[in-house]
Design a protein around this motif. Structure first.
Motif, short mmCIF file in Angstrom:
data_model
loop_
_atom_site.label_atom_id
_atom_site.label_comp_id
_atom_site.label_asym_id
_atom_site.label_seq_id
_atom_site.Cartn_x
_atom_site.Cartn_y
_atom_site.Cartn_z
N ASN A 194 5.12 8.80 46.69
CA ASN A 194 6.51 8.90 46.28
C ASN A 194 6.86 10.34 45.98
OD1 ASN A 194 7.44 5.90 45.74
ND2 ASN A 194 5.38 6.09 44.89
N CYS A 195 8.00 10.80 46.46
CA CYS A 195 8.41 12.17 46.18
C CYS A 195 9.92 12.29 46.33
CB CYS A 195 7.70 13.14 47.13
SG CYS A 195 8.09 12.87 48.87
N PHE A 196 10.44 13.47 46.04
CA PHE A 196 11.87 13.74 46.16
C PHE A 196 12.11 14.81 47.23
CE2 PHE A 196 11.67 12.39 41.63
CZ PHE A 196 12.51 11.29 41.73
N VAL A 197 13.18 14.64 47.98
CA VAL A 197 13.60 15.66 48.94
C VAL A 197 15.05 16.02 48.64
CG1 VAL A 197 12.04 14.85 50.73
CG2 VAL A 197 14.38 13.96 50.65
N ALA A 198 15.42 17.25 48.96
CA ALA A 198 16.80 17.68 48.75
C ALA A 198 17.72 16.94 49.72
CB ALA A 198 16.91 19.18 48.96
N GLY A 199 18.90 16.56 49.22
CA GLY A 199 19.85 15.87 50.08
C GLY A 199 20.98 15.26 49.29
N GLY A 200 22.13 15.15 49.90
CA GLY A 200 23.27 14.54 49.25
C GLY A 200 23.88 15.44 48.18
N ARG A 201 24.77 14.85 47.41
CA ARG A 201 25.45 15.57 46.33
C ARG A 201 25.46 14.75 45.06
NH1 ARG A 201 26.57 21.05 47.03
NH2 ARG A 201 26.71 21.39 49.28
N GLN A 202 25.37 15.43 43.94
CA GLN A 202 25.50 14.78 42.66
C GLN A 202 26.98 14.53 42.37
OE1 GLN A 202 23.31 16.72 39.49
NE2 GLN A 202 21.79 17.51 40.93
N ALA A 203 27.25 13.78 41.30
CA ALA A 203 28.63 13.47 40.93
C ALA A 203 29.44 14.72 40.64
CB ALA A 203 28.64 12.54 39.71
N ASP A 204 28.78 15.77 40.15
CA ASP A 204 29.49 17.01 39.84
C ASP A 204 29.59 17.95 41.03
OD1 ASP A 204 26.90 17.83 40.07
OD2 ASP A 204 26.69 18.58 38.02
N GLY A 205 29.17 17.47 42.19
CA GLY A 205 29.27 18.30 43.39
C GLY A 205 28.08 19.18 43.66
N GLN A 206 27.12 19.24 42.73
CA GLN A 206 25.93 20.05 42.91
C GLN A 206 24.97 19.39 43.92
OE1 GLN A 206 25.43 23.17 41.48
NE2 GLN A 206 27.60 22.83 40.97
N PRO A 207 24.12 20.21 44.56
CA PRO A 207 23.16 19.63 45.50
C PRO A 207 22.33 18.54 44.84
CG PRO A 207 23.18 22.01 45.69
CD PRO A 207 24.02 21.67 44.50
N GLY A 208 22.10 17.48 45.58
CA GLY A 208 21.37 16.35 45.03
C GLY A 208 19.98 16.22 45.61
N ARG A 209 19.40 15.06 45.44
CA ARG A 209 18.07 14.78 45.95
C ARG A 209 17.97 13.31 46.28
NH1 ARG A 209 14.27 14.10 40.53
NH2 ARG A 209 15.43 12.26 39.87
N GLU A 210 16.99 12.98 47.10
CA GLU A 210 16.76 11.60 47.50
C GLU A 210 15.29 11.28 47.35
OE1 GLU A 210 18.09 11.64 51.49
OE2 GLU A 210 20.22 11.84 50.98
N ARG A 211 15.01 10.05 46.99
CA ARG A 211 13.62 9.63 46.83
C ARG A 211 13.06 9.14 48.15
NH1 ARG A 211 11.17 6.40 41.69
NH2 ARG A 211 9.10 5.92 42.52
N ARG A 212 11.81 9.48 48.41
CA ARG A 212 11.12 9.01 49.59
C ARG A 212 9.84 8.29 49.17
NH1 ARG A 212 15.25 10.06 51.62
NH2 ARG A 212 15.71 11.52 53.33
N THR A 213 9.67 7.07 49.66
CA THR A 213 8.45 6.29 49.44
C THR A 213 7.87 5.95 50.80
OG1 THR A 213 9.32 5.33 47.39
CG2 THR A 213 7.49 4.18 48.45
N PHE A 214 6.59 6.23 50.97
CA PHE A 214 5.98 6.01 52.27
C PHE A 214 4.49 5.72 52.11
CE2 PHE A 214 5.78 10.47 51.21
CZ PHE A 214 4.55 10.92 51.66
N GLU A 215 3.93 5.09 53.11
CA GLU A 215 2.50 4.78 53.14
C GLU A 215 1.80 5.77 54.07
OE1 GLU A 215 0.47 0.60 53.24
OE2 GLU A 215 0.63 1.31 55.31
N ALA A 216 0.67 6.30 53.61
CA ALA A 216 -0.08 7.27 54.42
C ALA A 216 -1.53 7.24 53.99
CB ALA A 216 0.50 8.67 54.26
N VAL A 217 -2.37 7.93 54.75
CA VAL A 217 -3.80 7.98 54.46
C VAL A 217 -4.04 8.52 53.05
CG1 VAL A 217 -5.95 9.16 55.08
CG2 VAL A 217 -4.52 8.16 56.86
N ASP A 218 -4.96 7.90 52.35
CA ASP A 218 -5.32 8.31 51.00
C ASP A 218 -6.25 9.53 51.09
OD1 ASP A 218 -5.88 8.52 48.33
OD2 ASP A 218 -6.97 6.63 48.18
N LEU A 219 -5.68 10.71 50.94
CA LEU A 219 -6.43 11.95 51.08
C LEU A 219 -7.42 12.11 49.93
CD1 LEU A 219 -3.48 14.27 52.15
CD2 LEU A 219 -5.12 13.08 53.63
N ASN A 220 -8.63 12.57 50.27
CA ASN A 220 -9.69 12.66 49.27
C ASN A 220 -10.53 13.91 49.53
OD1 ASN A 220 -11.92 12.36 47.62
ND2 ASN A 220 -12.55 10.38 48.44
N ASP A 221 -10.40 14.89 48.66
CA ASP A 221 -11.15 16.15 48.86
C ASP A 221 -12.33 16.30 47.90
OD1 ASP A 221 -9.92 16.65 46.44
OD2 ASP A 221 -8.68 18.31 47.17
#
Length: 275
Positions: A194-221
């Motif tokens: 889960n993470c956030f990416v820039a996108g959209g606008r907030q109610a006050d007109g300022q740049p907003g963000r959108e949440r992204r949820t995705f499945e991917a390989v469980d990285l292990n270092d």
């Protein structure tokens, strides 16, 4: 008092361990371990550029774990918080913008490459790479959300371009290329991110963000250090050591061919990652 290292001196060191004009090289570095330089990270980047020449390309990790809701950094920073405090913390987290978001913990050299005019950066909100040189666009243009560092990411492009990996004052624990080897398992484990990416606008007109949820390989270092120790003893088909060593400035550097290192990592994981 130790004299500061110069760009020509570091260039000579880099060439001595095998970095050549025209090389494509993924660099992991610690400026502190390289030692004092005349102009900080700029001296190191200038030396790298001189070593690979105008036809070479420098690549660096520009990961951004700080915008993630599923990273160790997030769990560490929110440990002990109340639910209300965690909510407030999440609300203050910015969305990832490849043009402006700084990397997290990647070091001064990586940040300088990222912000150099003409550099390109992939658009993955957690595991982006930045590149500077003739192959920069080709390396960074494709990086889908569900493939952090696998066969549909810039790492695969580097593999196919026969890039090298340079560990400059850091250990194998930092070797991002090994993650590509994790994708070589028949069924690598996966998890949700889960993470956030820039996108959209907030109610006050300022740049907003959108949440992204995705499945991917469980990285292990966690075992990359042991893998690296094993790799130190391996040889190429011509009898040369896979890993070349040398001193760059005041630090130890290791140079290794990415494709061979990844192929060997796949075999090592098969034997040492069981169950």
């Amino acid at each position: 008092m130790t004299a500061a290292f110069t760009s020509p001196g570091l260039t000579a060191d880099l060439r001595a361990i095998g970095l050549r004009s025209g090389s494509i090289v993924m660099v992991h570095s610690s400026l502190r371990r390289i030692g004092p330089t005349e102009r900080g990270a700029a001296t190191v980047v200038e030396a790298l550029r001189a070593a690979v020449g105008a036809e070479g390309t420098i690549v660096v990790p520009t990961f951004t774990a700080a915008n993630s809701l599923s990273s160790p950094i997030f769990y560490e920073r929110t440990r002990g918080m109340t639910a209300q405090e965690i909510h407030a913390f999440e609300e203050a987290m910015p969305g990832f913008d490849p043009a402006t978001t700084p990397s997290t913990g990647m070091g001064a050299v990586a940040e300088l490459v990222r912000t150099t005019p003409g550099a390109r950066r992939s658009n993955h909100p957690q595991t982006s790479l930045a590149a500077w040189g003739p192959q920069a666009d080709a390396i960074t243009r494709h990086h889908p959300l569900n493939c952090h560092l696998g066969k549909d990411s810039p790492l695969q492009c580097l593999y196919e371009l026969e890039a090298h990996v340079l560990l400059l004052g850091v250990g194998f624990e930092a070797c991002t290329a090994f993650h590509l080897g994790e994708y070589g398992a028949p069924e690598p484990p996966v998890r949700d991110y889960n993470c956030f990416v820039a996108g959209g606008r907030q109610a006050d007109g300022q740049p907003g963000r959108e949440r992204r949820t995705f499945e991917a390989v469980d990285l292990n270092d966690r075992d990359f250090g042991r893998l690296g120790e094993w790799l130190e003893h391996q040889r190429t088909s011509t009898g040369q050591r896979v890993v070349r060593h040398g001193r760059v400035g005041g630090g130890i550097a290791r140079l290794l061919p990415m494709a061979l290192a990844v192929d060997l990592a796949v075999e090592w994981f098969k034997e040492h990652r069981t169950g």
